[in-house]
Design a protein around this motif. Structure first.
Motif, PDB file in Angstrom:
ATOM      1  N   ASN A   4       0.838  -1.202   0.000  1.00 32.41           N
ATOM      2  CA  ASN A   4       0.000   0.000   0.000  1.00 32.41           C
ATOM      3  C   ASN A   4       0.868   1.245   0.000  1.00 32.41           C
ATOM      4  O   ASN A   4       1.923   1.263   0.628  1.00 32.41           O
ATOM      5  CB  ASN A   4      -0.890   0.042   1.244  1.00 32.41           C
ATOM      6  N   LEU A   5       0.404   2.275  -0.692  1.00 33.45           N
ATOM      7  CA  LEU A   5       1.069   3.573  -0.648  1.00 33.45           C
ATOM      8  C   LEU A   5       0.033   4.669  -0.862  1.00 33.45           C
ATOM      9  O   LEU A   5      -1.079   4.410  -1.317  1.00 33.45           O
ATOM     10  CB  LEU A   5       2.193   3.666  -1.690  1.00 33.45           C
ATOM     11  N   THR A   6       0.420   5.865  -0.512  1.00 31.26           N
ATOM     12  CA  THR A   6      -0.427   7.038  -0.749  1.00 31.26           C
ATOM     13  C   THR A   6       0.259   7.898  -1.791  1.00 31.26           C
ATOM     14  O   THR A   6       1.460   8.156  -1.688  1.00 31.26           O
ATOM     15  CB  THR A   6      -0.636   7.842   0.549  1.00 31.26           C
ATOM     16  N   MET A   7      -0.517   8.304  -2.785  1.00 34.46           N
ATOM     17  CA  MET A   7       0.005   9.179  -3.833  1.00 34.46           C
ATOM     18  C   MET A   7      -0.775  10.486  -3.799  1.00 34.46           C
ATOM     19  O   MET A   7      -2.000  10.486  -3.774  1.00 34.46           O
ATOM     20  CB  MET A   7      -0.141   8.535  -5.211  1.00 34.46           C
ATOM     21  N   TYR A   8      -0.036  11.589  -3.795  1.00 30.55           N
ATOM     22  CA  TYR A   8      -0.632  12.921  -3.830  1.00 30.55           C
ATOM     23  C   TYR A   8      -0.365  13.525  -5.200  1.00 30.55           C
ATOM     24  O   TYR A   8       0.754  13.438  -5.702  1.00 30.55           O
ATOM     25  CB  TYR A   8      -0.013  13.815  -2.749  1.00 30.55           C
ATOM     26  N   SER A  14      -1.405  13.794 -16.273  1.00 33.68           N
ATOM     27  CA  SER A  14      -1.103  12.566 -17.017  1.00 33.68           C
ATOM     28  C   SER A  14       0.012  11.759 -16.341  1.00 33.68           C
ATOM     29  O   SER A  14      -0.002  10.523 -16.387  1.00 33.68           O
ATOM     30  CB  SER A  14      -0.738  12.886 -18.467  1.00 33.68           C
ATOM     31  N   THR A  15       0.957  12.423 -15.715  1.00 34.44           N
ATOM     32  CA  THR A  15       2.033  11.710 -15.025  1.00 34.44           C
ATOM     33  C   THR A  15       1.476  10.947 -13.829  1.00 34.44           C
ATOM     34  O   THR A  15       1.856   9.799 -13.584  1.00 34.44           O
ATOM     35  CB  THR A  15       3.143  12.684 -14.586  1.00 34.44           C
ATOM     36  N   CYS A  16       0.561  11.580 -13.096  1.00 34.23           N
ATOM     37  CA  CYS A  16      -0.061  10.902 -11.950  1.00 34.23           C
ATOM     38  C   CYS A  16      -0.879   9.706 -12.419  1.00 34.23           C
ATOM     39  O   CYS A  16      -0.843   8.639 -11.798  1.00 34.23           O
ATOM     40  CB  CYS A  16      -0.949  11.870 -11.162  1.00 34.23           C
ATOM     41  N   GLN A  17      -1.607   9.868 -13.511  1.00 30.48           N
ATOM     42  CA  GLN A  17      -2.412   8.774 -14.051  1.00 30.48           C
ATOM     43  C   GLN A  17      -1.524   7.605 -14.464  1.00 30.48           C
ATOM     44  O   GLN A  17      -1.815   6.444 -14.171  1.00 30.48           O
ATOM     45  CB  GLN A  17      -3.234   9.268 -15.241  1.00 30.48           C
ATOM     46  N   LYS A  18      -0.419   7.919 -15.145  1.00 32.33           N
ATOM     47  CA  LYS A  18       0.515   6.886 -15.591  1.00 32.33           C
ATOM     48  C   LYS A  18       1.140   6.182 -14.384  1.00 32.33           C
ATOM     49  O   LYS A  18       1.230   4.945 -14.351  1.00 32.33           O
ATOM     50  CB  LYS A  18       1.599   7.521 -16.463  1.00 32.33           C
TER      51      LYS A  18
END
Length: 114
Positions: A4-8, A14-18
């Motif tokens: 598990n991780l948290t992404m902000y 598009s970079t976050c989606q990728k």
């Protein structure tokens, strides 16, 4: 073992989606937080800023380019509270690990094919 991780980041980034797609394909469960629609509190930013340093402010972004000199003179905390989209993306938190961006080094640290 569940990873598990948290992404902000920003949902439309598009970079976050990728990054989210590649992480999920590599077996990670990603808790994504869009900092624009679910803004971080002052306390949240105060925990993130020391972890990432000045690099948390994306000085190559369109948001940065549109800012006045007075706005740019603010502290990182003031800038990010006023303009959360100014954050370098994605910011990834996994246990004690703090990673910024979606580079080959970040991918390697998380066991994702670079």
């Amino acid at each position: 073992m569940t990873k598990n991780l948290t992404m902000y980041g920003l949902a439309h980034c598009s970079t976050c989606q990728k990054a989210q797609s590649e992480l999920e394909s590599a077996g990670w469960t990603v808790d994504f937080r869009d900092v624009k629609t679910a803004p971080l509190s002052t306390e949240d930013w105060q925990q993130m800023i020391p972890a990432f340093g000045e690099k948390i402010v994306n000085r190559a972004s369109l948001t940065w380019r549109g800012m006045s000199e007075d706005e740019r003179a603010a502290t990182p905390l003031e800038m990010l509270l006023a303009k959360p989209s100014l954050m370098k993306r994605p910011a990834i938190v996994q246990g004690d690990l703090r990673l910024l961006g979606w580079t080959a080094n970040v991918k390697r640290a998380l066991g994702v094919a670079a």
